[in-house]
Design a protein around this motif. Structure first.
Motif, PDB file in Angstrom:
ATOM      1  N   CYS A  57     -18.550  28.761  -2.998  1.00 42.17           N
ATOM      2  CA  CYS A  57     -17.850  27.501  -2.713  1.00 42.17           C
ATOM      3  C   CYS A  57     -16.710  27.228  -3.692  1.00 42.17           C
ATOM      4  CB  CYS A  57     -18.837  26.329  -2.726  1.00 42.17           C
ATOM      5  SG  CYS A  57     -19.955  26.291  -1.315  1.00 42.17           S
ATOM      6  N   ILE A  58     -16.793  27.739  -4.895  1.00 42.10           N
ATOM      7  CA  ILE A  58     -15.686  27.569  -5.834  1.00 42.10           C
ATOM      8  C   ILE A  58     -14.483  28.379  -5.373  1.00 42.10           C
ATOM      9  CG2 ILE A  58     -14.929  28.017  -8.200  1.00 42.10           C
ATOM     10  CD1 ILE A  58     -17.711  27.329  -9.145  1.00 42.10           C
ATOM     11  N   GLN A  59     -14.732  29.614  -4.965  1.00 36.40           N
ATOM     12  CA  GLN A  59     -13.641  30.430  -4.476  1.00 36.40           C
ATOM     13  C   GLN A  59     -13.112  29.903  -3.146  1.00 36.40           C
ATOM     14  OE1 GLN A  59     -14.555  34.586  -4.186  1.00 36.40           O
ATOM     15  NE2 GLN A  59     -12.415  35.177  -4.020  1.00 36.40           N
ATOM     16  N   ALA A  60     -14.027  29.384  -2.301  1.00 28.97           N
ATOM     17  CA  ALA A  60     -13.589  28.799  -1.028  1.00 28.97           C
ATOM     18  C   ALA A  60     -12.667  27.608  -1.270  1.00 28.97           C
ATOM     19  CB  ALA A  60     -14.807  28.383  -0.206  1.00 28.97           C
ATOM     20  N   SER A  61     -12.983  26.812  -2.301  1.00 28.27           N
ATOM     21  CA  SER A  61     -12.125  25.678  -2.645  1.00 28.27           C
ATOM     22  C   SER A  61     -10.749  26.150  -3.116  1.00 28.27           C
ATOM     23  CB  SER A  61     -12.796  24.840  -3.741  1.00 28.27           C
ATOM     24  OG  SER A  61     -11.972  23.782  -4.154  1.00 28.27           O
ATOM     25  N   ASP A  62     -10.735  27.223  -3.918  1.00 28.58           N
ATOM     26  CA  ASP A  62      -9.450  27.779  -4.367  1.00 28.58           C
ATOM     27  C   ASP A  62      -8.624  28.286  -3.187  1.00 28.58           C
ATOM     28  OD1 ASP A  62     -10.181  27.213  -6.958  1.00 28.58           O
ATOM     29  OD2 ASP A  62     -10.929  29.240  -7.386  1.00 28.58           O
ATOM     30  N   MET A  63      -9.287  28.929  -2.235  1.00 29.06           N
ATOM     31  CA  MET A  63      -8.595  29.429  -1.052  1.00 29.06           C
ATOM     32  C   MET A  63      -7.993  28.279  -0.253  1.00 29.06           C
ATOM     33  SD  MET A  63     -11.492  32.228   0.013  1.00 29.06           S
ATOM     34  CE  MET A  63     -10.836  32.526   1.639  1.00 29.06           C
ATOM     35  N   CYS A  64      -8.755  27.182  -0.148  1.00 28.76           N
ATOM     36  CA  CYS A  64      -8.271  26.019   0.597  1.00 28.76           C
ATOM     37  C   CYS A  64      -7.094  25.370  -0.122  1.00 28.76           C
ATOM     38  CB  CYS A  64      -9.401  25.016   0.786  1.00 28.76           C
ATOM     39  SG  CYS A  64      -8.945  23.507   1.670  1.00 28.76           S
ATOM     40  N   ASN A  65      -7.175  25.277  -1.442  1.00 29.94           N
ATOM     41  CA  ASN A  65      -6.107  24.619  -2.210  1.00 29.94           C
ATOM     42  C   ASN A  65      -4.791  25.390  -2.177  1.00 29.94           C
ATOM     43  OD1 ASN A  65      -7.602  22.366  -3.006  1.00 29.94           O
ATOM     44  ND2 ASN A  65      -8.477  23.441  -4.764  1.00 29.94           N
ATOM     45  N   GLN A  66      -4.859  26.675  -1.871  1.00 31.22           N
ATOM     46  CA  GLN A  66      -3.648  27.474  -1.804  1.00 31.22           C
ATOM     47  C   GLN A  66      -2.959  27.372  -0.445  1.00 31.22           C
ATOM     48  OE1 GLN A  66      -4.423  31.502  -3.104  1.00 31.22           O
ATOM     49  NE2 GLN A  66      -5.585  30.808  -4.887  1.00 31.22           N
ATOM     50  N   ASN A  67      -3.613  26.686   0.484  1.00 29.64           N
ATOM     51  CA  ASN A  67      -3.008  26.468   1.792  1.00 29.64           C
ATOM     52  C   ASN A  67      -2.636  24.990   1.917  1.00 29.64           C
ATOM     53  OD1 ASN A  67      -3.616  25.486   4.798  1.00 29.64           O
ATOM     54  ND2 ASN A  67      -2.773  27.558   4.865  1.00 29.64           N
ATOM     55  N   PRO A  68      -1.372  24.656   2.119  1.00 32.11           N
ATOM     56  CA  PRO A  68      -0.959  23.237   2.129  1.00 32.11           C
ATOM     57  C   PRO A  68      -1.706  22.397   3.161  1.00 32.11           C
ATOM     58  CG  PRO A  68       0.953  24.680   2.030  1.00 32.11           C
ATOM     59  CD  PRO A  68      -0.227  25.569   2.282  1.00 32.11           C
ATOM     60  N   HIS A  69      -1.918  22.954   4.348  1.00 30.51           N
ATOM     61  CA  HIS A  69      -2.572  22.179   5.400  1.00 30.51           C
ATOM     62  C   HIS A  69      -4.026  21.871   5.038  1.00 30.51           C
ATOM     63  CE1 HIS A  69      -2.833  20.644   9.507  1.00 30.51           C
ATOM     64  NE2 HIS A  69      -4.010  21.251   9.611  1.00 30.51           N
ATOM     65  N   CYS A  70      -4.729  22.869   4.502  1.00 28.38           N
ATOM     66  CA  CYS A  70      -6.131  22.680   4.125  1.00 28.38           C
ATOM     67  C   CYS A  70      -6.250  21.795   2.893  1.00 28.38           C
ATOM     68  CB  CYS A  70      -6.783  24.038   3.871  1.00 28.38           C
ATOM     69  SG  CYS A  70      -8.536  23.954   3.443  1.00 28.38           S
ATOM     70  N   SER A  71      -5.404  22.016   1.893  1.00 32.63           N
ATOM     71  CA  SER A  71      -5.535  21.270   0.641  1.00 32.63           C
ATOM     72  C   SER A  71      -5.293  19.778   0.837  1.00 32.63           C
ATOM     73  CB  SER A  71      -4.559  21.821  -0.399  1.00 32.63           C
ATOM     74  OG  SER A  71      -3.219  21.686   0.051  1.00 32.63           O
ATOM     75  N   SER A  72      -4.363  19.422   1.721  1.00 32.24           N
ATOM     76  CA  SER A  72      -4.108  17.999   1.956  1.00 32.24           C
ATOM     77  C   SER A  72      -5.308  17.336   2.611  1.00 32.24           C
ATOM     78  CB  SER A  72      -2.857  17.838   2.826  1.00 32.24           C
ATOM     79  OG  SER A  72      -3.042  18.448   4.094  1.00 32.24           O
ATOM     80  N   ARG A  73      -5.933  18.023   3.568  1.00 32.46           N
ATOM     81  CA  ARG A  73      -7.128  17.463   4.226  1.00 32.46           C
ATOM     82  C   ARG A  73      -8.316  17.439   3.266  1.00 32.46           C
ATOM     83  NH1 ARG A  73      -3.289  16.880   6.836  1.00 32.46           N
ATOM     84  NH2 ARG A  73      -3.102  16.789   9.114  1.00 32.46           N
ATOM     85  N   TYR A  74      -8.363  18.410   2.367  1.00 27.88           N
ATOM     86  CA  TYR A  74      -9.439  18.458   1.384  1.00 27.88           C
ATOM     87  C   TYR A  74      -9.368  17.246   0.452  1.00 27.88           C
ATOM     88  CZ  TYR A  74     -12.695  20.764  -1.880  1.00 27.88           C
ATOM     89  OH  TYR A  74     -13.768  21.087  -2.660  1.00 27.88           O
ATOM     90  N   ARG A  75      -8.167  16.862   0.036  1.00 32.28           N
ATOM     91  CA  ARG A  75      -7.992  15.677  -0.806  1.00 32.28           C
ATOM     92  C   ARG A  75      -8.377  14.414  -0.053  1.00 32.28           C
ATOM     93  NH1 ARG A  75      -3.261  18.498  -2.358  1.00 32.28           N
ATOM     94  NH2 ARG A  75      -2.022  17.276  -0.861  1.00 32.28           N
TER      95      ARG A  75
END
Length: 469
Positions: A57-75
């Motif tokens: 899950c830590i690496q999955a979070s890093d993968m998401c944060n490197q994608n603008p579309h995913c990182s914005s929804r994650y926030r």
């Protein structure tokens, strides 16, 4: 007719060849397509011996944060889960719902955590960012955020059934006194064994001193928060051969049972001035990522339905149940023996179902995970009788190593992120494909038998083909 016979011989030979290959390299090439499931499907994480599809899950979070579309929804999703109004936000806020829909097809949805990992709490917090949004507000029990546990390879159902029914007459190894004139106290022996081990002695002395130290700032006899942390450190760092002997030592006297009950210094870590309602305690636990995760893991590894064939999940894997129980100690849901009874002991968290009103049935059902748990009782009794030594230890299903896929693999110009495909099978460990180094003895014997079967089937196919021609 002859051509049909020849074709049947060839077909049988090919099937046997595929079976032999599956023994050598893993799953049958003819069955892989039927076993593959989509990421996130119910069968992708569970099942006896199944290879689990999961990513850290830590690496999955890093993968998401490197994608603008995913990182914005994650926030956005993390903001939705802050505060007391998070249930209303998840149910009624369209932005929260839209963020959750996007994250369901991200690497975060299928991620899991490894027990005892360095950043365990951070990993669990990442996990619940998604799954809290899926389960919040319901009375259904959570799935475990931890990697799956391997099934027991050597179940001994008859012997365990004898224990639970009181039929077993052989005294457990802990009850064999060297001096018949002295009273046996396996819990005292466990403490002596701990003192002979440097790590166990140091960690045990630390949590006992912390849990007995007064907290003058709050006017209390101790700091429960510090006590719980010290207990978690002890149970996380000390090998099970020492910590489990202290927690699950078998007793035949009240003095021994009382010493077992006092193992976690209950006056600080367990008892309180008032008993909260069990559903309220569960609610408090679910607000903490660590407590919620360990409670879910305990239920997954220690509870089976009344009509189940086995008494414990994962083919009677008692070690997994005991380890999950021990990891609950030091959380808000800390369980313990309720008294010093040695023949009819009961385990429970510090809570009650009195005053539950119309939720009494739900409360009692939750409390039975501890007070009326056949798996937990059998696991503790099996530990006392030494049966656990015949079982495989609490190892996790061997899954793929955390993927090295980075967020740059996500297309940046699209409006929706793609599905993430996680490798289903692990990389070869011992020199790559084609090598037998590292094979277990049982697996090597299976390979040998299949090779002989292949040779015999080839000879038979040739004879039948010659006869048909």
């Amino acid at each position: 007719m002859k051509s049909v016979t020849v074709w049947m011989c060839v077909h049988i030979f090919l099937l046997l060849l595929d079976e032999a290959a599956s023994s050598w390299d893993g799953p049958s090439a003819l069955s892989v397509s039927s076993d593959n499931g989509s990421p996130g499907s119910p069968g992708s994480r569970s099942g006896p011996g199944a290879q689990a599809e999961w990513v850290d899950c830590i690496q999955a979070s890093d993968m998401c944060n490197q994608n603008p579309h995913c990182s914005s929804r994650y926030r956005v999703m993390r903001q939705c889960l802050v505060g007391k109004e998070k249930e209303a936000m998840l149910d009624n806020n369209r932005e929260c719902q839209a963020a959750l829909e996007v994250l369901l097809v991200s690497p975060l949805f299928d991620c899991l955590c490894k027990r005892g990992m360095k950043k365990e709490l951070q990993c669990l917090q990442n996990y619940w960012t998604i799954h809290m949004g899926l389960t919040e507000g319901g009375d259904m029990e959570d799935s475990s955020p931890y990697e799956p546990v391997a099934p027991n390879r050597h179940p001994d159902a008859f012997r365990l059934a004898s224990i639970s029914s009181g039929m077993l007459t052989v005294a457990p190894k802990g009850f064999q006194c060297l001096d018949p004139e002295k009273n046996c106290n396996p819990c005292l022996d466990a403490a002596k064994a701990c003192n002979l081990n440097g790590s166990c002695k140091r960690q045990r002395s630390s949590y006992i001193a912390t849990c007995r130290k007064e907290d003058p700032n709050k006017g209390e006899t101790c700091s429960r928060k510090r006590c719980h942390k010290a207990l978690r450190l002890f149970l996380d760092r000390v090998p099970h051969e020492f910590s489990h002997r202290l927690l699950f030592c078998p007793c035949q006297t009240e003095g021994c049972a009382e010493r077992r009950r006092q193992t976690i210094v209950p006056d600080c870590s367990y008892n309180d001035k008032e008993k909260p309602n069990c559903l309220e305690l569960r609610k408090v636990c679910r607000q903490d990522a660590l407590c919620r995760s360990r409670l879910a893991d305990y239920i997954v590894n220690c509870w089976v339905t009344p009509h189940a064939v086995s008494t414990c999940p994962n083919q009677d894997n008692h070690q997994a149940c005991l380890a999950s129980y021990a990891r609950l100690i030091g959380t808000d849901m800390t369980p313990n023996y309720v008294d010093n009874s040695f023949s009819n002991w009961t385990i429970s968290p510090w809570c009650t179902c009195k005053g539950s009103g119309n939720q009494e049935e739900e409360c009692m059902n939750f409390l039975r995970y501890f007070t009326d748990n056949t798996c937990l009782r059998n696991a503790i009794q099996a530990f006392g009788y030494g049966i656990d030594n015949m079982q495989n230890k609490n190892v996790s299903v061997q899954g793929p190593s955390p993927t090295t896929k980075t967020g740059s693999d996500w297309p940046t110009g699209t409006s929706e992120p793609p599905f993430v495909t996680i490798p289903k099978y692990p990389e070869p460990r011992d020199g790559g494909p084609g090598r037998t180094r590292g094979l277990s003895e049982d697996h090597a014997a299976c390979v040998c038998a299949n090779v002989w079967a292949l040779v015999l089937s080839l000879a038979l196919a040739l004879v039948l083909a010659q006869h048909a021609l």
